[in-house]
Design a protein around this motif. Structure first.
Motif, short mmCIF file in Angstrom:
data_model
loop_
_atom_site.label_atom_id
_atom_site.label_comp_id
_atom_site.label_asym_id
_atom_site.label_seq_id
_atom_site.Cartn_x
_atom_site.Cartn_y
_atom_site.Cartn_z
N ARG A 77 4.27 74.66 59.60
CA ARG A 77 3.92 75.85 60.38
C ARG A 77 2.40 76.01 60.44
NH1 ARG A 77 6.36 80.36 62.29
NH2 ARG A 77 8.34 79.70 61.38
N PHE A 78 1.92 76.34 61.64
CA PHE A 78 0.52 76.71 61.84
C PHE A 78 0.47 78.20 62.14
CE2 PHE A 78 0.23 72.17 62.65
CZ PHE A 78 -1.01 71.84 62.15
N ALA A 79 -0.36 78.93 61.42
CA ALA A 79 -0.58 80.34 61.68
C ALA A 79 -1.97 80.47 62.28
CB ALA A 79 -0.47 81.16 60.40
N GLY A 80 -2.04 80.67 63.59
CA GLY A 80 -3.31 80.71 64.27
C GLY A 80 -3.54 79.46 65.08
N SER A 81 -4.79 79.21 65.41
CA SER A 81 -5.13 78.10 66.30
C SER A 81 -5.19 76.78 65.56
CB SER A 81 -6.47 78.37 66.98
OG SER A 81 -6.89 77.24 67.73
N PRO A 82 -4.59 75.72 66.11
CA PRO A 82 -4.70 74.38 65.52
C PRO A 82 -5.68 73.50 66.29
CG PRO A 82 -2.82 74.44 66.98
CD PRO A 82 -3.56 75.75 67.16
N LEU A 83 -6.70 74.11 66.86
CA LEU A 83 -7.68 73.34 67.64
C LEU A 83 -8.88 73.00 66.75
CD1 LEU A 83 -7.37 75.20 71.06
CD2 LEU A 83 -6.23 73.10 70.31
N GLY A 84 -10.04 72.74 67.34
CA GLY A 84 -11.19 72.36 66.54
C GLY A 84 -10.88 71.11 65.73
N HIS A 85 -11.32 71.11 64.46
CA HIS A 85 -11.07 69.96 63.60
C HIS A 85 -9.58 69.79 63.28
CE1 HIS A 85 -15.11 68.53 62.74
NE2 HIS A 85 -15.51 69.77 62.63
N GLU A 86 -8.78 70.84 63.51
CA GLU A 86 -7.36 70.76 63.15
C GLU A 86 -6.48 70.19 64.28
OE1 GLU A 86 -6.17 70.93 60.30
OE2 GLU A 86 -7.96 71.72 59.32
N PHE A 87 -7.07 69.84 65.40
CA PHE A 87 -6.25 69.29 66.49
C PHE A 87 -5.58 67.98 66.05
CE2 PHE A 87 -5.65 66.86 70.47
CZ PHE A 87 -4.75 67.72 71.09
N THR A 88 -6.30 67.18 65.29
CA THR A 88 -5.71 65.94 64.78
C THR A 88 -4.53 66.24 63.87
OG1 THR A 88 -7.85 64.81 64.88
CG2 THR A 88 -6.16 63.81 63.51
N SER A 89 -4.64 67.31 63.08
CA SER A 89 -3.53 67.71 62.21
C SER A 89 -2.30 68.09 63.03
CB SER A 89 -3.94 68.91 61.33
OG SER A 89 -5.07 68.60 60.54
N LEU A 90 -2.52 68.77 64.16
CA LEU A 90 -1.42 69.14 65.05
C LEU A 90 -0.74 67.89 65.62
CD1 LEU A 90 0.22 71.10 66.87
CD2 LEU A 90 -1.71 71.04 68.47
N VAL A 91 -1.54 66.93 66.07
CA VAL A 91 -0.98 65.71 66.66
C VAL A 91 -0.17 64.94 65.62
CG1 VAL A 91 -1.54 63.50 67.73
CG2 VAL A 91 -2.82 65.55 68.38
N LEU A 92 -0.72 64.80 64.42
CA LEU A 92 -0.01 64.07 63.37
C LEU A 92 1.29 64.77 62.99
CD1 LEU A 92 -2.85 62.85 60.96
CD2 LEU A 92 -1.34 61.45 62.36
N ALA A 93 1.27 66.11 62.94
CA ALA A 93 2.48 66.86 62.61
C ALA A 93 3.56 66.62 63.66
CB ALA A 93 2.16 68.35 62.49
N LEU A 94 3.18 66.63 64.92
CA LEU A 94 4.13 66.36 66.00
C LEU A 94 4.75 64.97 65.84
CD1 LEU A 94 2.05 67.78 68.99
CD2 LEU A 94 4.26 68.68 68.22
N LEU A 95 3.91 63.99 65.56
CA LEU A 95 4.40 62.62 65.42
C LEU A 95 5.32 62.47 64.21
CD1 LEU A 95 1.15 60.58 66.23
CD2 LEU A 95 3.18 60.83 67.66
N GLN A 96 4.91 63.03 63.08
CA GLN A 96 5.68 62.83 61.85
C GLN A 96 7.00 63.59 61.88
OE1 GLN A 96 2.65 63.95 59.06
NE2 GLN A 96 1.61 61.98 59.20
N VAL A 97 7.00 64.81 62.41
CA VAL A 97 8.26 65.53 62.57
C VAL A 97 9.16 64.78 63.56
CG1 VAL A 97 9.33 67.67 63.41
CG2 VAL A 97 7.29 67.78 61.96
#
Length: 524
Positions: A77-97
């Motif tokens: 779960r992300f609470a708030g924006s997953p952009l900035g430096h966290e965009f890579t974290s969002l992409v990896l989460a999508l792939l791994q899930v």
């Protein structure tokens, strides 16, 4: 939300999904909720494997969203924006899930899957933090692998009330089951070791069972990585042990003086170094700190090193490349209020001090750069410089003096950090021109006074100077035969990434020369 280039890249990544992914958004009527809704709708439109729906659950943070598989409630779960430096974290989460495998070592992945108990992690991050993604991505992966683990990554700027309630003054800040777990950059192996009570014993057994190396490199920053590539290319059995790959480079934001690379970031360069090392036959041992060196002359045969986990490894030659760490002020209250006001990274922690008054300790390039960066976020910055003049480049000094909310105090000796028990409230300093003592009311202090070599663990085994730097000759040899050293932990002048890389190559070539001129009988 995402420009055409990012959409094209993300669409290509989403083609790797092997399982359907559902984005479950918990939203309200706020502007930030609307932004997140647009982002999620945009992501869902890029792949038939991704769907999105909205719910309203008052028990959850709003706005937030869960990345899961349809029909389940397990994911990240992300609470708030997953952009900035966290965009890579969002992409990896999508792939791994979505079923795409992680590149982490299978042994470590199996260790995560076997963890018993309930682990509910929360990580507070800032969008400008370059240290946060490693922690967020590690905990996200753990939540994907083990149904007993959950993780929520929280944008601290959006949930400022929680930042205040929990007295968070440094990110990433990790909580486990509601209690403080850790602060600052942590690797997956470090996190797992901390929650797995049997991890040290298993690690010690695994390390001690390894066959002796021809060269064992201690440290995995630029010097260590360069040394590993050079020794591996010579075809000799190479091992590398370190606490985190990349070392101090991982704490560097912009790099603009690494020749042939116009501009990059520390994390990107560290990743490139890791890929280069991994392309050769190098036994990379991450998440382990070395506590002792025993030269061959004392034990016969091989040099030996001991790790904090209790492991023992042997090698015909050793290259020490342990780098350096931030220098502390060494004043009362500094350790008590570390991460509660005392911090080192303006890029990571600056947003947490928005609208507040802060100090920067040190007037060199890093100190003045920190002051300039902070000036655009905080109410006011006071720079305290011990010397009678600033050491920073003139262009930086001019920029700092042109800003209306930066004050510079010279001849200032920091004496004490004070607080109310839970957070820092002021600094006490002495004016060295007249010995008068002053109090400076600040919510935080960013310490920028240089580095110290990571060599205390050596004791008197290897000769060091009064600064703790390992004494080496032109061939990177120490006073112990078969033991070499390279990079920021040595007496070599000018602590720069490119110099460390070159020194690592020199140490590797010297170690190889030593090995071919030394009979293997001495290591039997």
């Amino acid at each position: 939300m995402l420009d055409n280039n990012l959409q094209a890249q993300l669409k290509a990544y989403l083609e790797k999904l092997t399982k359907p992914v559902e984005l479950v958004a918990n939203l309200d009527d706020s502007e930030k909720s609307n932004e997140i809704k647009q982002l999620l709708e945009q992501i869902a439109s890029l792949s038939e494997m991704v769907s999105m729906r909205v719910e309203q659950n008052s028990a959850l943070r709003t706005p937030s969203f869960l990345i899961t598989n349809p029909g389940t409630n397990i994911g990240v779960r992300f609470a708030g924006s997953p952009l900035g430096h966290e965009f890579t974290s969002l992409v990896l989460a999508l792939l791994q899930v979505g079923g795409h495998p992680s590149k982490e070592a299978q042994e470590l992945l199996d260790q995560v899957k076997s963890l018993d108990g309930d682990f509910h992690f929360e990580t507070y991050y800032s969008l400008s933090c370059h240290n946060c993604p490693d922690v967020v991505q590690a905990l996200n992966l753990m939540a994907v692998l083990n149904p007993n683990i959950s993780h929520t990554a929280i944008d601290g700027a959006l949930f400022q009330n929680e930042i205040d309630e929990r007295n968070i003054m440094g990110v990433p800040a990790v909580f486990l089951n509601g209690k403080e777990f850790g602060q600052g950059r942590m690797t997956l192996s470090e996190i797992v070791s901390k929650v797995d009570t049997n991890a040290d014993a298993r690690a010690a057994k695994s390390l001690s069972e390894r066959e002796p190396f021809e060269v064992l490199i201690i440290g995995s920053g630029p010097a260590g990585a360069s040394a590993a590539v050079y020794t591996a290319r010579k075809g000799i059995r190479t091992g590398m042990v370190g606490e985190r790959f990349g070392g101090q480079v991982m704490d560097t934001v912009d790099i603009e003086n690494y020749i042939s690379v116009l501009k990059t970031e520390g994390a990107i360069l560290a990743g490139a170094l890791k890929n280069h090392v991994d392309s050769y036959n190098v036994d990379v041992i991450d998440g382990q700190s070395v506590t002792k060196l025993i030269p061959a002359e004392h034990v016969g045969g091989y040099h030996q090193i001991e790790t904090a986990s209790g492991g023992v490894m042997k090698a015909r030659s050793i290259i020490i490349a342990t780098g350096a760490r931030w220098r502390n002020m060494g004043v009362p209250g500094e350790q008590e209020y570390r991460t509660k006001g005392i911090t080192f990274c303006p890029h990571c922690d600056g947003p947490l001090f928005k609208g507040k008054r802060v100090a920067v300790i040190g007037g060199g390039n890093s100190g003045i750069e920190a002051a300039i960066d902070l000036a655009g976020i905080v109410e006011h910055v006071t720079v305290l410089e011990f010397a009678s003049e600033l050491k920073a480049d003139s262009v930086l000094q001019e920029k700092a003096r042109s800003l209306g909310n930066i004050d510079i105090i010279l001849n200032a000796q920091t004496l004490e950090v004070k607080g109310d028990g839970s957070k820092m409230t002021s600094l006490e300093y002495k004016d060295r021109t007249d010995d008068s003592v002053h109090s400076l009311e600040v919510a935080g202090a960013f310490v920028q006074i240089g580095l110290l070599p990571n060599t205390n663990w050596l004791g008197d085994t290897v000769a060091r100077n009064r600064m703790g730097e390992i004494e080496i000759d032109a061939r990177n040899e120490t006073n112990v035969k078969g033991v070499f050293a390279a990079g920021d932990c040595t007496t070599v002048p000018y602590k720069q990434i490119i110099i460390s890389a070159g020194e690592g190559a020199k140490a590797a070539l010297s170690a190889f020369d030593y090995l071919i001129r030394t009979s293997t009988r001495t290591a039997e």
